[in-house]
Design an enzyme around this catalytic site. Structure first.
Site, PDB file in Angstrom:
ATOM      1  N   LYS A  76       0.665  -1.068  -0.062  1.00  0.00           N
ATOM      2  CA  LYS A  76      -0.618   0.347  -0.043  1.00  0.00           C
ATOM      3  C   LYS A  76       0.694   0.857   0.026  1.00  0.00           C
ATOM      4  O   LYS A  76       0.827   1.427   1.199  1.00  0.00           O
ATOM      5  CB  LYS A  76      -0.836  -0.102   1.313  1.00  0.00           C
ATOM      6  CG  LYS A  76      -1.515   1.446   1.378  1.00  0.00           C
ATOM      7  CD  LYS A  76      -2.869   0.501   2.021  1.00  0.00           C
ATOM      8  CE  LYS A  76      -2.904   1.940   3.219  1.00  0.00           C
ATOM      9  NZ  LYS A  76      -2.640   3.455   3.350  1.00  0.00           N
ATOM     10  N   GLY A 120      -7.293  10.079   9.417  1.00  0.00           N
ATOM     11  CA  GLY A 120      -7.505   9.992  11.130  1.00  0.00           C
ATOM     12  C   GLY A 120      -8.911  11.596  11.044  1.00  0.00           C
ATOM     13  O   GLY A 120      -8.663  11.337  12.624  1.00  0.00           O
ATOM     14  N   ALA A 143      -8.986   5.604   4.736  1.00  0.00           N
ATOM     15  CA  ALA A 143      -8.532   6.891   5.249  1.00  0.00           C
ATOM     16  C   ALA A 143      -9.950   8.242   5.703  1.00  0.00           C
ATOM     17  O   ALA A 143     -10.739   8.107   4.717  1.00  0.00           O
ATOM     18  CB  ALA A 143      -7.587   7.909   4.833  1.00  0.00           C
ATOM     19  N   GLY A 144      -9.945   8.139   6.295  1.00  0.00           N
ATOM     20  CA  GLY A 144     -11.228   9.172   6.766  1.00  0.00           C
ATOM     21  C   GLY A 144     -12.961   9.280   7.081  1.00  0.00           C
ATOM     22  O   GLY A 144     -13.249   9.843   7.928  1.00  0.00           O
ATOM     23  N   ASN A 152      -8.712   2.262   9.861  1.00  0.00           N
ATOM     24  CA  ASN A 152      -8.210   2.030  11.441  1.00  0.00           C
ATOM     25  C   ASN A 152      -8.661   2.781  12.273  1.00  0.00           C
ATOM     26  O   ASN A 152      -9.037   2.397  13.199  1.00  0.00           O
ATOM     27  CB  ASN A 152      -6.314   2.714  10.653  1.00  0.00           C
ATOM     28  CG  ASN A 152      -5.389   2.288  11.909  1.00  0.00           C
ATOM     29  OD1 ASN A 152      -4.304   2.048  12.160  1.00  0.00           O
ATOM     30  ND2 ASN A 152      -5.862   1.605  13.297  1.00  0.00           N
ATOM     31  N   THR A 153      -7.948   4.358  12.065  1.00  0.00           N
ATOM     32  CA  THR A 153      -8.796   4.914  13.567  1.00  0.00           C
ATOM     33  C   THR A 153      -9.616   4.640  13.918  1.00  0.00           C
ATOM     34  O   THR A 153     -10.181   4.492  15.393  1.00  0.00           O
ATOM     35  CB  THR A 153      -8.188   6.480  13.206  1.00  0.00           C
ATOM     36  OG1 THR A 153      -6.858   7.162  12.736  1.00  0.00           O
ATOM     37  CG2 THR A 153      -8.288   7.378  14.348  1.00  0.00           C
TER      38      THR A 153
HETATM   39  C1  LIG Z   1      -3.424   2.530   9.047  1.00  0.00           C
HETATM   40  C2  LIG Z   1      -3.320   3.117   6.944  1.00  0.00           C
HETATM   41  O1  LIG Z   1      -2.630   2.729   6.437  1.00  0.00           O
HETATM   42  C3  LIG Z   1      -4.027   4.810   7.354  1.00  0.00           C
HETATM   43  O2  LIG Z   1      -3.227   5.569   6.721  1.00  0.00           O
HETATM   44  C4  LIG Z   1      -5.019   4.561   6.443  1.00  0.00           C
HETATM   45  O3  LIG Z   1      -4.700   5.681   5.589  1.00  0.00           O
HETATM   46  C5  LIG Z   1      -6.525   4.592   7.796  1.00  0.00           C
HETATM   47  O4  LIG Z   1      -6.820   5.857   8.042  1.00  0.00           O
HETATM   48  P1  LIG Z   1      -7.865   6.283   9.071  1.00  0.00           P
HETATM   49  O5  LIG Z   1      -7.070   5.990  10.441  1.00  0.00           O
HETATM   50  O6  LIG Z   1      -7.961   7.370   8.997  1.00  0.00           O
HETATM   51  O7  LIG Z   1      -8.985   4.791   8.755  1.00  0.00           O
END
Ligand SMILES: CC(=O)[C@@H](O)[C@H](O)COP(=O)(O)O
EC number: 2.8.1.10
Length: 256
Positions: A95, A156, A183-184, A205-206
């Protein structure tokens, strides 16, 4: 879905950072039903998360690892990190993140395309974390990428899908390319919305790691992704500006 010749069942992929404990990370991964997790080589290989212990926990999960170049701000750094990841994880999947700006962590799309060209030529199977820009998407495909990972919002932030128009346009322009929102995403409803747009999956992730109860939240995301996918396949109705009664009037009740 087929990604670089591999059949992948799960449409919800998880990051592995910021969990309260390795045990909670493991439980959240299991609750999510995912078969792909992404691991940041730069952040996790230090002593902070236990080094080898962290790797053995990840390996013990029995899921496919998608190493990432999170935290890389230059082409050179990203390419070197990808090469190290290939050696450590014995996978050509990467990635690719090349961060261009510190406040928004938005991709440096010029560096991203350059790094994608280098890595694809070197035999990597690249999953580029990109914006929703159509021209950049074209360049990444020309470089040899067979999957695109446009952002929903800055990493994040949990803001969800910031540019619905852009994400819809990408889906419409590249109907055959696997597209994963990365992300986001902050809530299960954001993930469901991405799936309803016809996206092939979401990576987050976050939203799970920082939830009050990451394990329950992972399960909630799994249900949302499944519901959004089912809704997409069921072909949702179009929005209308004009109201239409859902109960047709066949005649009026006659009251004395
Ligand atoms: C874990 C990872 O690869 C992050 O760079 C991803 O883009 C997730 O983003 P969030 O934490 O906003 O879900």
């Amino acid at each position: 879905m087929n990604l670089y010749g591999i059949e992948v069942a799960s449409r919800l992929w998880l990051g592995t950072a910021r969990y309260p404990s390795p045990a909670i990370l493991g439980d959240a991964v299991r609750a999510s039903g995912t078969d792909i997790v992404t691991v940041s080589l730069r952040r996790e290989s230090g002593t902070q998360r236990g080094g080898q212990d962290f790797w053995s926990i990840i390996r013990g999960l029995g899921v496919r690892v998608l190493p990432n170049t999170a935290g890389c701000h230059s082409v050179k750094e990203a390419v070197t990190t990808a090469q190290m990841a290939r050696d450590i994880f014995q996978t050509s999947w990467i990635k690719l993140e090349v961060i261009g700006e510190v406040d928004t962590l938005q991709p440096d799309v010029f560096g991203l395309v350059e790094a994608a060209n280098v890595l694809c030529a070197d035999g990597f199977e690249v999953f580029p974390y990109t914006t929703d820009d159509l021209v950049v998407a074209e360049r990444l495909l020309e470089a040899g990428c067979r999957v695109l990972m446009p952002w929903g919002a800055p990493i994040g932030t949990g803001m969800g899908l910031n540019n619905l128009f852009g994400l819809r346009a990408l889906r419409a322009h590249f109907p055959e390319v696997p597209l994963i929102v990365d992300a986001g995403i902050g809530r299960p409803s954001h993930a469901a919305a991405a799936m309803e747009l016809g996206y092939d999956g979401v990576l987050l992730n976050t939203a799970v790691a920082m939830a009050g109860d990451p394990v329950v939240m992972a399960g909630a995301f799994a249900q949302a992704v499944e519901a959004g996918r089912a809704a997409f396949l069921a072909q949702p109705m179009e929005c209308r500006d004009i109201a239409t009664p859902s109960t047709p009037l066949l005649g009026k009740a006659w009251l004395e």
